[in-house]
Write an enzyme that holds these catalytic residues in place. Structure first.
Site, PDB file in Angstrom:
ATOM      1  N   HIS A  40       0.838  -1.207   0.000  1.00 48.17           N
ATOM      2  CA  HIS A  40       0.000   0.000   0.000  1.00 48.17           C
ATOM      3  C   HIS A  40       0.873   1.258   0.000  1.00 48.17           C
ATOM      4  O   HIS A  40       0.359   2.375   0.077  1.00 48.17           O
ATOM      5  CB  HIS A  40      -0.882   0.053   1.262  1.00 48.17           C
ATOM      6  CG  HIS A  40      -2.063  -0.879   1.241  1.00 48.17           C
ATOM      7  ND1 HIS A  40      -2.807  -1.147   0.118  1.00 48.17           N
ATOM      8  CD2 HIS A  40      -2.654  -1.588   2.243  1.00 48.17           C
ATOM      9  CE1 HIS A  40      -3.791  -1.980   0.427  1.00 48.17           C
ATOM     10  NE2 HIS A  40      -3.726  -2.264   1.700  1.00 48.17           N
ATOM     11  N   ARG A  65     -17.193  -7.822   1.246  1.00 48.81           N
ATOM     12  CA  ARG A  65     -18.432  -7.212   1.740  1.00 48.81           C
ATOM     13  C   ARG A  65     -19.501  -7.327   0.661  1.00 48.81           C
ATOM     14  O   ARG A  65     -20.237  -8.291   0.609  1.00 48.81           O
ATOM     15  CB  ARG A  65     -18.161  -5.750   2.153  1.00 48.81           C
ATOM     16  CG  ARG A  65     -19.301  -5.091   2.914  1.00 48.81           C
ATOM     17  CD  ARG A  65     -18.988  -3.635   3.223  1.00 48.81           C
ATOM     18  NE  ARG A  65     -18.860  -2.829   2.006  1.00 48.81           N
ATOM     19  CZ  ARG A  65     -19.854  -2.135   1.442  1.00 48.81           C
ATOM     20  NH1 ARG A  65     -21.048  -2.143   1.986  1.00 48.81           N
ATOM     21  NH2 ARG A  65     -19.653  -1.423   0.338  1.00 48.81           N
TER      22      ARG A  65
END
Ligand code: A3P
Length: 310
Positions: free
Chosen positions: A122, A276
């Site tokens: 990241h 999700r």
């Protein structure tokens, strides 16, 4: 790898803010680095030696990292796991198969013994080690609509946040997000950094969009394989290998695997929190008109006419 004493930065001199999930983040090299990762980021930046064959799956959090890790693993290792029945992706979360390099550096983990080595990161582009920028290794970056990133991040980070950290109301989180204050933020400079490098060095950085993968996963899987130097043969294409990789890595398949329904990635991070809804434009269910206006304005300011995000 260990940090040298002379490399130690006096953390107390850096600006500090609470993150979405972490008690403290430091503004380190112009990005908000969670305090628990700063040691790993520093070691990565200073000491990591890239190899020509290395592959880096880079992203801003909640942009589709898990998905791209799964696809990359499946492409690169397809000769070893030609039968889908015993594929490692069926029993391991993609983050276990392709770990984050910042965490590996921090924990002094063992390096992969086979090549190509594939790592997740990241870290924003300017903070990558020189050895990555100077050798012929490859970076694939996944970008996502910042509206969807915000919703995904607000929910995910609330699930995994450090104990005793109070939940952020959506309005509070949104204010932070608009100021770039979020783990690895600002999100705009993260995206722009990789975008510009992909234009300057198209053989080194492949800039992908979550929404394009949703639209046509097969096309993008083929494109990624070609970019990485693992193109599909005609025989593989005839045998529907591309389609089977897209299916294996699809949201529906991955979300319903036992390992992703019940396993833990870290003591406080459940594998299921990485799966999700897996949709584009879920943000419309969360944004007020004023939030929409504000974020649109920021995107216009930061991205201008570029077609960087959808
Ligand atoms: P949502 O929260 O919008 O559902 P990251 O992997 O960078 O942490 O990003 C997580 C986001 O990617 C989540 O978005 C998650 O549901 C979605 N995602 C995870 N695996 C996916 C897959 N195989 N296909 C599409 N989306 C996926």
């Amino acid at each position: 790898m260990k940090a040298n004493a002379e490399d130690e930065i006096i953390l107390s001199s850096l600006p500090i803010e609470r993150g979405f999930a972490f008690h403290s983040m430091y503004l380190f090299q112009e990005f908000w680095c969670p305090s628990t990762l700063i040691e790993g980021v520093k070691i990565f930046h200073k000491q990591f030696q890239a190899k020509e064959s290395d592959i880096f799956v880079a992203s801003f959090p909640k942009s589709g990292t898990t998905w791209l890790k799964a696809i990359t693993f499946a492409i690169v290792n397809r000769q070893s796991f030609s039968s889908i029945d015993n594929h490692p992706l069926l029993t391991s979360n993609p983050h276990q198969l392709i770990p984050f390099i910042e965490i590996m550096c921090r924990d002094d983990a063992d390096w992969p013994s086979t090549e190509p080595r594939v790592f997740g990161t990241h870290t924003p582009l300017p903070s990558l080690p020189n050895s990555i920028m100077e050798c012929n290794c490859k970076i694939i970056y996944i970008c996502r609509n910042p509206f969807d990133i915000f919703v995904s991040a607000w929910i995910f980070f609330d699930n995994i946040k450090q104990e005793s950290l109070t939940p952020l109301k959506i309005e509070e989180a949104f204010e932070m997000y608009c100021n770039g204050i979020i783990e690895f933020g600002p999100w705009w400079s993260h995206m722009v950094g990789y975008w510009k490098e992909s234009l300057a060095k198209p053989d080194k950085v492949l800039f992908l969009k979550y929404e394009d993968l949703k639209d046509d996963a097969n096309f993008q899987v083929k494109r990624i394989a070609e970019f990485l130097g693992f193109p599909f043969t005609q025989e593989e294409e005839n045998n529907q290998v591309i389609e089977s990789i897209s299916k294996l890595c699809s949201f529906e398949e991955m979300k319903n695997l036992e390992v992703n329904k019940s396993g833990l990635l870290f003591p406080s991070v459940e594998n299921k929190s990485f799966f999700r809804k897996g949709e584009s434009r879920d943000w419309v269910n969360y944004f007020s008109p004023s939030m929409t206006e504000k974020l649109s304005q920021i995107m216009e300011e930061k991205f201008g006419e570029s077609e960087m995000t959808t």
